[in-house]
Write a protein that holds these residues in place. Structure first.
Motif, PDB file in Angstrom:
ATOM      1  N   THR A 160       0.836  -1.200   0.000  1.00  5.24           N
ATOM      2  CA  THR A 160       0.000   0.000   0.000  1.00  5.24           C
ATOM      3  C   THR A 160       0.871   1.249   0.000  1.00  5.24           C
ATOM      4  O   THR A 160       0.593   2.227  -0.715  1.00  5.24           O
ATOM      5  CB  THR A 160      -0.925   0.012   1.230  1.00  5.24           C
ATOM      6  OG1 THR A 160      -1.816  -1.105   1.160  1.00  5.24           O
ATOM      7  CG2 THR A 160      -1.745   1.298   1.285  1.00  5.24           C
ATOM      8  N   THR A 161       1.950   1.211   0.772  1.00  7.36           N
ATOM      9  CA  THR A 161       2.860   2.357   0.827  1.00  7.36           C
ATOM     10  C   THR A 161       3.599   2.536  -0.487  1.00  7.36           C
ATOM     11  O   THR A 161       3.813   3.676  -0.949  1.00  7.36           O
ATOM     12  CB  THR A 161       3.847   2.203   1.990  1.00  7.36           C
ATOM     13  OG1 THR A 161       3.109   2.027   3.210  1.00  7.36           O
ATOM     14  CG2 THR A 161       4.741   3.435   2.116  1.00  7.36           C
TER      15      THR A 161
ATOM     16  N   GLU B  93       4.599   5.549  -5.330  1.00  4.20           N
ATOM     17  CA  GLU B  93       4.566   5.526  -6.797  1.00  4.20           C
ATOM     18  C   GLU B  93       3.806   6.736  -7.325  1.00  4.20           C
ATOM     19  O   GLU B  93       4.238   7.390  -8.289  1.00  4.20           O
ATOM     20  CB  GLU B  93       3.910   4.229  -7.276  1.00  4.20           C
ATOM     21  CG  GLU B  93       3.587   4.162  -8.762  1.00  4.20           C
ATOM     22  CD  GLU B  93       4.800   3.988  -9.657  1.00  4.20           C
ATOM     23  OE1 GLU B  93       4.621   3.995 -10.897  1.00  4.20           O
ATOM     24  OE2 GLU B  93       5.928   3.852  -9.149  1.00  4.20           O
ATOM     25  N   GLU B  94       2.698   7.065  -6.697  1.00  7.24           N
ATOM     26  CA  GLU B  94       1.913   8.227  -7.111  1.00  7.24           C
ATOM     27  C   GLU B  94       2.670   9.528  -6.809  1.00  7.24           C
ATOM     28  O   GLU B  94       2.658  10.456  -7.617  1.00  7.24           O
ATOM     29  CB  GLU B  94       0.563   8.223  -6.393  1.00  7.24           C
ATOM     30  CG  GLU B  94      -0.398   9.310  -6.842  1.00  7.24           C
ATOM     31  CD  GLU B  94      -0.836   9.181  -8.306  1.00  7.24           C
ATOM     32  OE1 GLU B  94      -1.247  10.207  -8.891  1.00  7.24           O
ATOM     33  OE2 GLU B  94      -0.759   8.053  -8.854  1.00  7.24           O
ATOM     34  N   ARG B  95       3.323   9.571  -5.674  1.00  6.18           N
ATOM     35  CA  ARG B  95       4.091  10.769  -5.290  1.00  6.18           C
ATOM     36  C   ARG B  95       5.208  11.041  -6.294  1.00  6.18           C
ATOM     37  O   ARG B  95       5.489  12.203  -6.636  1.00  6.18           O
ATOM     38  CB  ARG B  95       4.662  10.562  -3.888  1.00  6.18           C
ATOM     39  CG  ARG B  95       5.493  11.720  -3.348  1.00  6.18           C
ATOM     40  CD  ARG B  95       5.847  11.452  -1.901  1.00  6.18           C
ATOM     41  NE  ARG B  95       6.614  12.520  -1.284  1.00  6.18           N
ATOM     42  CZ  ARG B  95       6.578  12.820   0.017  1.00  6.18           C
ATOM     43  NH1 ARG B  95       5.787  12.148   0.826  1.00  6.18           N
ATOM     44  NH2 ARG B  95       7.324  13.790   0.504  1.00  6.18           N
ATOM     45  N   LEU B  96       5.841   9.987  -6.774  1.00  5.83           N
ATOM     46  CA  LEU B  96       6.962  10.131  -7.702  1.00  5.83           C
ATOM     47  C   LEU B  96       6.519  10.321  -9.152  1.00  5.83           C
ATOM     48  O   LEU B  96       7.359  10.456 -10.038  1.00  5.83           O
ATOM     49  CB  LEU B  96       7.891   8.914  -7.576  1.00  5.83           C
ATOM     50  CG  LEU B  96       8.658   8.836  -6.250  1.00  5.83           C
ATOM     51  CD1 LEU B  96       9.326   7.479  -6.100  1.00  5.83           C
ATOM     52  CD2 LEU B  96       9.693   9.959  -6.144  1.00  5.83           C
ATOM     53  N   LYS B  97       5.237  10.362  -9.357  1.00  8.64           N
ATOM     54  CA  LYS B  97       4.723  10.624 -10.705  1.00  8.64           C
ATOM     55  C   LYS B  97       5.051  12.042 -11.130  1.00  8.64           C
ATOM     56  O   LYS B  97       5.320  12.304 -12.315  1.00  8.64           O
ATOM     57  CB  LYS B  97       3.210  10.394 -10.730  1.00  8.64           C
ATOM     58  CG  LYS B  97       2.570  10.498 -12.104  1.00  8.64           C
ATOM     59  CD  LYS B  97       1.095  10.155 -12.017  1.00  8.64           C
ATOM     60  CE  LYS B  97       0.420  10.193 -13.376  1.00  8.64           C
ATOM     61  NZ  LYS B  97      -1.034   9.822 -13.288  1.00  8.64           N
TER      62      LYS B  97
ATOM     63  N   LEU C  22      11.768  12.318  -3.579  1.00  5.69           N
ATOM     64  CA  LEU C  22      10.667  12.299  -2.622  1.00  5.69           C
ATOM     65  C   LEU C  22      10.246  13.697  -2.176  1.00  5.69           C
ATOM     66  O   LEU C  22       9.071  13.933  -1.870  1.00  5.69           O
ATOM     67  CB  LEU C  22      11.037  11.449  -1.402  1.00  5.69           C
ATOM     68  CG  LEU C  22      11.113   9.943  -1.672  1.00  5.69           C
ATOM     69  CD1 LEU C  22      11.647   9.211  -0.435  1.00  5.69           C
ATOM     70  CD2 LEU C  22       9.741   9.381  -2.063  1.00  5.69           C
ATOM     71  N   PHE C  23      11.205  14.637  -2.150  1.00  3.32           N
ATOM     72  CA  PHE C  23      10.868  16.001  -1.756  1.00  3.32           C
ATOM     73  C   PHE C  23      11.098  17.000  -2.886  1.00  3.32           C
ATOM     74  O   PHE C  23      11.404  18.163  -2.650  1.00  3.32           O
ATOM     75  CB  PHE C  23      11.648  16.394  -0.493  1.00  3.32           C
ATOM     76  CG  PHE C  23      11.084  15.767   0.759  1.00  3.32           C
ATOM     77  CD1 PHE C  23       9.996  16.330   1.402  1.00  3.32           C
ATOM     78  CD2 PHE C  23      11.624  14.592   1.253  1.00  3.32           C
ATOM     79  CE1 PHE C  23       9.454  15.743   2.539  1.00  3.32           C
ATOM     80  CE2 PHE C  23      11.096  13.993   2.397  1.00  3.32           C
ATOM     81  CZ  PHE C  23      10.006  14.568   3.044  1.00  3.32           C
ATOM     82  N   GLY C  24      10.934  16.523  -4.105  1.00  6.43           N
ATOM     83  CA  GLY C  24      10.996  17.457  -5.219  1.00  6.43           C
ATOM     84  C   GLY C  24      12.230  17.296  -6.080  1.00  6.43           C
ATOM     85  O   GLY C  24      12.551  16.203  -6.540  1.00  6.43           O
ATOM     86  N   ASP C  25      12.935  18.390  -6.298  1.00  7.12           N
ATOM     87  CA  ASP C  25      14.015  18.420  -7.286  1.00  7.12           C
ATOM     88  C   ASP C  25      15.343  17.855  -6.793  1.00  7.12           C
ATOM     89  O   ASP C  25      16.223  17.566  -7.613  1.00  7.12           O
ATOM     90  CB  ASP C  25      14.255  19.870  -7.742  1.00  7.12           C
ATOM     91  CG  ASP C  25      13.063  20.443  -8.496  1.00  7.12           C
ATOM     92  OD1 ASP C  25      12.209  19.655  -8.935  1.00  7.12           O
ATOM     93  OD2 ASP C  25      12.989  21.677  -8.628  1.00  7.12           O
TER      94      ASP C  25
ATOM     95  N   ASN D  61       7.301   4.602 -12.005  1.00  9.25           N
ATOM     96  CA  ASN D  61       7.910   5.792 -11.420  1.00  9.25           C
ATOM     97  C   ASN D  61       8.990   5.429 -10.403  1.00  9.25           C
ATOM     98  O   ASN D  61      10.074   6.030 -10.393  1.00  9.25           O
ATOM     99  CB  ASN D  61       6.838   6.670 -10.766  1.00  9.25           C
ATOM    100  CG  ASN D  61       5.792   7.119 -11.764  1.00  9.25           C
ATOM    101  OD1 ASN D  61       6.093   7.426 -12.913  1.00  9.25           O
ATOM    102  ND2 ASN D  61       4.527   7.148 -11.336  1.00  9.25           N
ATOM    103  N   ILE D  62       8.710   4.462  -9.556  1.00  7.35           N
ATOM    104  CA  ILE D  62       9.689   4.041  -8.553  1.00  7.35           C
ATOM    105  C   ILE D  62      10.922   3.442  -9.224  1.00  7.35           C
ATOM    106  O   ILE D  62      12.060   3.718  -8.827  1.00  7.35           O
ATOM    107  CB  ILE D  62       9.072   3.039  -7.559  1.00  7.35           C
ATOM    108  CG1 ILE D  62       8.046   3.749  -6.667  1.00  7.35           C
ATOM    109  CG2 ILE D  62      10.143   2.362  -6.708  1.00  7.35           C
ATOM    110  CD1 ILE D  62       7.299   2.818  -5.721  1.00  7.35           C
ATOM    111  N   TRP D  63      10.718   2.636 -10.252  1.00  8.06           N
ATOM    112  CA  TRP D  63      11.830   1.981 -10.933  1.00  8.06           C
ATOM    113  C   TRP D  63      12.721   3.013 -11.637  1.00  8.06           C
ATOM    114  O   TRP D  63      13.949   2.954 -11.552  1.00  8.06           O
ATOM    115  CB  TRP D  63      11.294   0.938 -11.892  1.00  8.06           C
ATOM    116  CG  TRP D  63      12.292   0.197 -12.730  1.00  8.06           C
ATOM    117  CD1 TRP D  63      12.176  -0.096 -14.057  1.00  8.06           C
ATOM    118  CD2 TRP D  63      13.544  -0.391 -12.329  1.00  8.06           C
ATOM    119  NE1 TRP D  63      13.266  -0.804 -14.515  1.00  8.06           N
ATOM    120  CE2 TRP D  63      14.121  -0.997 -13.468  1.00  8.06           C
ATOM    121  CE3 TRP D  63      14.238  -0.446 -11.123  1.00  8.06           C
ATOM    122  CZ2 TRP D  63      15.355  -1.649 -13.437  1.00  8.06           C
ATOM    123  CZ3 TRP D  63      15.471  -1.090 -11.085  1.00  8.06           C
ATOM    124  CH2 TRP D  63      16.007  -1.687 -12.229  1.00  8.06           C
TER     125      TRP D  63
END
Length: 343
Positions: A217-218, A223-227, A232-235, A271-273
């Motif tokens: 689930t996490t 995965e959505e966040r990294l879309k 993880l925190f941007g640039d 996205n994660i990959w």
């Protein structure tokens, strides 16, 4: 050379997680860190000093791998010395936990120690837990000074800042520290970093299913966040990215062997990959990721009828080529050719 006046110490057989760290529900409850005195300027706190500490880490252990990555990213190679621990093939030696398997005489050349546990029992003769990595050892006493994997990279990023190389990345910017700590402590640790161990060490199907659901689930959330975020925190790469990467590097190569049917491989999260490969392209990540050691098979003699996949094929897999495949993550960043925030 090892100091002459350091007395030998008696060590004990390493406790087994599945015997000593399982609760009544059959769920894995990781042992707390024993040596957690923080680095800082306050009374009783540890002081960052060049040449005083030696970092011990293991190629297969992601808790310690992140400390070795951050040490190199920040340019602390001449400030904090390092050595790796591992395991020999001798079953009697393995009972005492991490040993200096990569040194010719099976001893750490700086301290003369044969086992990591020596530093633990010298610091606390009544210690009853596992001797874990990362372990930051005081070279004046040959005792563990700090083994707090939760905070060790943060100390490298803050207390050791006067010794960072010129142009070192700011992995823990003050404006983001609360958010980074929240993600590290409340998401990455329980559901990702420790989540895989909760699955692997679970002694009841209920505990396993709970950890399985938390982990995948996490991953869906991240995965959505990294879309839309490169990291993880941007640039820019932060401490959190190091913590996420070390688990990603081990899932498809090692962890999957200790699980039942898995929902997805890491390589099936687009996205994660791509994000993981973007990080792997950074030299400090690449230098400190030993895929063939992580993936080493359990039956190298291959004498049984059924031999695990990694024993049959891991030596033939070009992990570096796989992880070096091109990705287009940089276009998510306002500074596509810069991965780090530099003060």
């Amino acid at each position: 050379m090892p100091k002459k006046d350091i007395k030998p110490v008696t060590i004990k057989v390493r406790p087994m997680e599945t015997k000593t760290e399982i609760d009544e529900r059959g769920a894995f409850q990781r042992q707390p860190n024993r040596f957690t005195t923080p680095f800082g300027d306050g009374e009783g706190e540890l002081k960052a000093q060049p040449g005083k500490y030696r970092l011990f880490w293991a190629r297969g252990c992601h808790w310690s791998n992140r400390a070795s990555i951050v040490r190199e990213l920040l340019g602390l190679e001449d400030v904090i010395s390092v050595n790796q621990v591992g395991h020999t093939e001798d079953p009697e030696r393995r009972e005492f936990g991490w040993e200096f398997a990569y040194n010719d005489d099976l001893k750490d050349p700086e301290t003369g120690a044969e086992y990591l546990a020596e530093f633990y029992y010298r610091a606390d003769p009544e210690y009853t837990g596992r001797s874990t990595v990362p372990a930051l050892v005081d070279l004046d006493t040959y005792e563990v000074a700090n083994n707090d994997y939760h905070r060790l990279t943060n100390y490298f990023e803050t207390a050791f800042k006067p010794y960072h190389k010129e142009g070192a990345p700011n992995l823990y910017p003050e404006a983001l520290r609360q958010s980074i700590d929240d993600l590290n402590d409340n998401v990455l640790f329980p559901f990702i970093n420790n989540g895989v161990y909760r699955m692997m060490f679970a002694q009841s199907i209920v505990a396993y299913d709970e950890a399985f659901d938390d982990f995948f689930t996490t991953l869906d959330v991240l995965e959505e966040r990294l879309k839309t975020n490169r990291f993880l925190f941007g640039d820019y790469v932060t401490d959190s990215d190091v913590r996420f990467f070390v688990t990603l590097a081990r899932f498809d190569t090692h962890y999957y062997r200790n699980l039942g049917p898995i929902k997805k491989r890491i390589s099936e999260y687009p996205n994660i990959w791509g994000y993981a490969r973007d990080l792997y392209a950074i030299p400090a990540f690449r230098h400190n990721t030993y895929f063939h050691d992580i993936a080493r098979g359990w039956d190298t003699k291959k004498e049984k009828l059924f031999v695990d996949y990694n024993s049959r094929f891991a030596d033939d897999i070009d992990f570096d080529a796989i992880w070096s495949q091109p990705q287009k993550r940089k276009y998510l960043s306002k500074t596509p050719d810069k991965k780090f925030l530099v003060d």
